[in-house]
Design a protein around this motif. Structure first.
Motif, short mmCIF file in Angstrom:
data_model
loop_
_atom_site.label_atom_id
_atom_site.label_comp_id
_atom_site.label_asym_id
_atom_site.label_seq_id
_atom_site.Cartn_x
_atom_site.Cartn_y
_atom_site.Cartn_z
N VAL A 250 0.84 -1.19 0.00
CA VAL A 250 0.00 0.00 0.00
C VAL A 250 0.88 1.25 0.00
O VAL A 250 1.77 1.39 0.84
CB VAL A 250 -0.89 0.04 1.27
N VAL A 251 0.63 2.15 -0.96
CA VAL A 251 1.30 3.44 -0.96
C VAL A 251 0.42 4.42 -0.19
O VAL A 251 -0.77 4.56 -0.50
CB VAL A 251 1.52 3.96 -2.41
N LEU A 252 0.99 5.05 0.82
CA LEU A 252 0.17 5.88 1.71
C LEU A 252 0.75 7.28 1.81
O LEU A 252 1.98 7.46 1.82
CB LEU A 252 0.21 5.20 3.09
N GLY A 253 -0.11 8.28 1.91
CA GLY A 253 0.39 9.64 2.10
C GLY A 253 -0.75 10.61 2.37
O GLY A 253 -1.93 10.27 2.23
N THR A 254 -0.37 11.83 2.77
CA THR A 254 -1.36 12.91 2.93
C THR A 254 -1.31 13.76 1.67
O THR A 254 -0.24 13.97 1.09
CB THR A 254 -1.02 13.77 4.18
N ALA A 255 -2.47 14.26 1.28
CA ALA A 255 -2.61 14.97 0.00
C ALA A 255 -1.72 16.22 -0.08
O ALA A 255 -1.32 16.79 0.94
CB ALA A 255 -4.06 15.35 -0.21
N ASN A 256 -1.47 16.61 -1.31
CA ASN A 256 -0.69 17.80 -1.63
C ASN A 256 -1.13 19.03 -0.83
O ASN A 256 -2.31 19.33 -0.79
CB ASN A 256 -0.92 18.08 -3.13
N GLY A 257 -0.18 19.72 -0.21
CA GLY A 257 -0.49 20.95 0.52
C GLY A 257 -0.96 20.73 1.95
O GLY A 257 -1.23 21.68 2.67
N ASP A 258 -1.06 19.47 2.36
CA ASP A 258 -1.61 19.12 3.68
C ASP A 258 -0.52 18.52 4.57
O ASP A 258 0.10 17.52 4.19
CB ASP A 258 -2.75 18.11 3.48
N LEU A 259 -0.31 19.14 5.73
CA LEU A 259 0.78 18.68 6.61
C LEU A 259 0.30 17.77 7.74
O LEU A 259 1.09 17.28 8.53
CB LEU A 259 1.50 19.90 7.20
N HIS A 260 -1.00 17.56 7.85
CA HIS A 260 -1.53 16.71 8.93
C HIS A 260 -1.17 15.25 8.67
O HIS A 260 -1.51 14.72 7.62
CB HIS A 260 -3.05 16.85 9.01
N ILE B 207 -4.97 7.75 0.48
CA ILE B 207 -4.72 9.19 0.60
C ILE B 207 -5.54 9.78 1.76
O ILE B 207 -6.75 9.57 1.83
CB ILE B 207 -5.06 9.94 -0.70
N SER B 208 -4.83 10.50 2.61
CA SER B 208 -5.47 11.16 3.73
C SER B 208 -5.52 12.66 3.46
O SER B 208 -4.60 13.21 2.86
CB SER B 208 -4.63 10.87 4.98
N ALA B 209 -6.60 13.32 3.91
CA ALA B 209 -6.65 14.79 3.84
C ALA B 209 -7.41 15.31 5.05
O ALA B 209 -8.43 14.75 5.43
CB ALA B 209 -7.32 15.25 2.56
N LEU B 210 -6.88 16.37 5.67
CA LEU B 210 -7.55 16.96 6.84
C LEU B 210 -8.10 18.34 6.54
O LEU B 210 -8.80 18.93 7.35
CB LEU B 210 -6.55 17.03 8.01
N LEU B 211 -7.74 18.86 5.36
CA LEU B 211 -8.21 20.19 4.98
C LEU B 211 -9.15 20.06 3.79
O LEU B 211 -8.88 19.28 2.87
CB LEU B 211 -7.02 21.08 4.59
N THR B 212 -10.25 20.79 3.82
CA THR B 212 -11.18 20.73 2.70
C THR B 212 -10.48 21.15 1.40
O THR B 212 -10.77 20.63 0.34
CB THR B 212 -12.40 21.65 2.95
N THR B 213 -9.51 22.06 1.54
CA THR B 213 -8.81 22.59 0.36
C THR B 213 -7.85 21.57 -0.28
O THR B 213 -7.41 21.77 -1.41
CB THR B 213 -8.00 23.84 0.73
#
Ligand code: B1M
Length: 212
Positions: A91-101, A145-151
């Motif tokens: 599994v390749v895992l990461g937080t989306a572009n521009g997101d540091l959470h 892919i994880s994201a914590l910001l709507t943007t």
């Protein structure tokens, strides 16, 4: 002979030194490394996941158990590498572009690792191209892919579009999660699955890779 259930119990309770000591003892006793992995470490982590899902455990307990799991894995990994026990999937895992959470993403990684998957953790602020490139290079079956910001949720859509453009969409399942992400959003962008928490992410990956 080391009791594998005792290793699980110590892992659930986050007792890192005991897990490392008993795992080493089990290896020295000649217990099969795959059995130690599955019947002691992974089964302990499965229980942690179950308790987390049922709100019996919270983030600190999961992180402490994860640390204990890592201590056991550190003892076992060299032995496993020699015996050639195959991971259940990559599994390749990461937080989306521009997101540091990255706290939630890290938890997802730990739980997946605990369930026997190989994790290629790209960290936070990961561009769509990097997800796609890494999945191609490493032959991963899943991108998470994880994201914590709507943007930054848009990075999920971009990754799926890029997989489509590169003709890789059929070979790679994409799962998404993070506080602002919903099942509806996952459906909208054509993701293969959404998980509200890290324990559900494990169930989802198992389901997508037909391991249930
Ligand atoms: Co920020 N932040 N933050 N922050 N931060 C939020 C997300 C926010 C909701 C706070 C708020 O305003 N109420 C808000 C976002 C608003 C929005 O867009 N909807 C916000 C903001 C605005 C910001 C900044 C823009 C603040 C600023 O600078 N003005 C900035 C952005 C920086 C950036 O990313 N570019 C920022 C910065 C930060 C810190 C760096 C200080 C820090 C992050 C530290 C780090 O991660 N290393 C931080 C933190 C800690 C938070 C809160 C307080 C906590 C997030 C967290 O770690 N939760 C957060 C408020 C909140 O959520 N209550 C907030 C614990 C974690 C275990 O939960 O990540 O949801 P979570 O993960 C869960 C599930 O969502 C799921 O499983 C996990 C475990 O169950 N999950 C997945 C997560 N990923 C998954 C992936 C999956 C499946 C499931 O599959 C792949």
């Amino acid at each position: 002979m080391t009791d594998l259930r005792a290793i699980s119990e110590h892992l659930i309770n986050g007792q890192m030194e005991e897990v490392a000591r008993l795992t080493k003892e089990a290896v020295d006793d000649g217990i099969d490394a795959g059995d130690i992995l599955n019947k002691a470490l992974i089964s302990g982590m499965d229980e942690v996941g179950r308790r987390f899902k049922n709100n019996e455990f919270y983030v600190p307990e999961v992180l402490i158990a994860a640390r204990a799991m890592k201590a056991g894995m550190a003892v076992l990994e060299p032995v496993l590498a020699k015996t050639g026990v195959e991971p259940r999937g990559r599994v390749v895992l990461g937080t989306a572009n521009g997101d540091l959470h990255d706290i939630g993403k890290n938890l997802v990684g730990v739980m997946l690792k605990g369930a026997g998957f190989e994790i290629i953790d790209l960290g936070a602020d990961v561009p769509a191209e990097k997800f796609v490139e890494t999945a191609r290079e490493k032959g991963a079956g899943v991108i998470g892919i994880s994201a914590l910001l709507t943007t930054t949720m848009i990075g999920m859509k971009q990754t799926i579009e890029m997989l489509q453009r590169d003709g890789m969409r059929d070979g790679v399942r994409v799962i998404v999660g993070g506080a602002p992400v919903t099942q509806q959003y996952a459906d909208e962008i054509g993701a293969d699955g959404y998980a509200p928490d890290s324990a559900s992410a494990v169930d989802l990956v198992k389901k997508l890779l037909s391991l249930n």
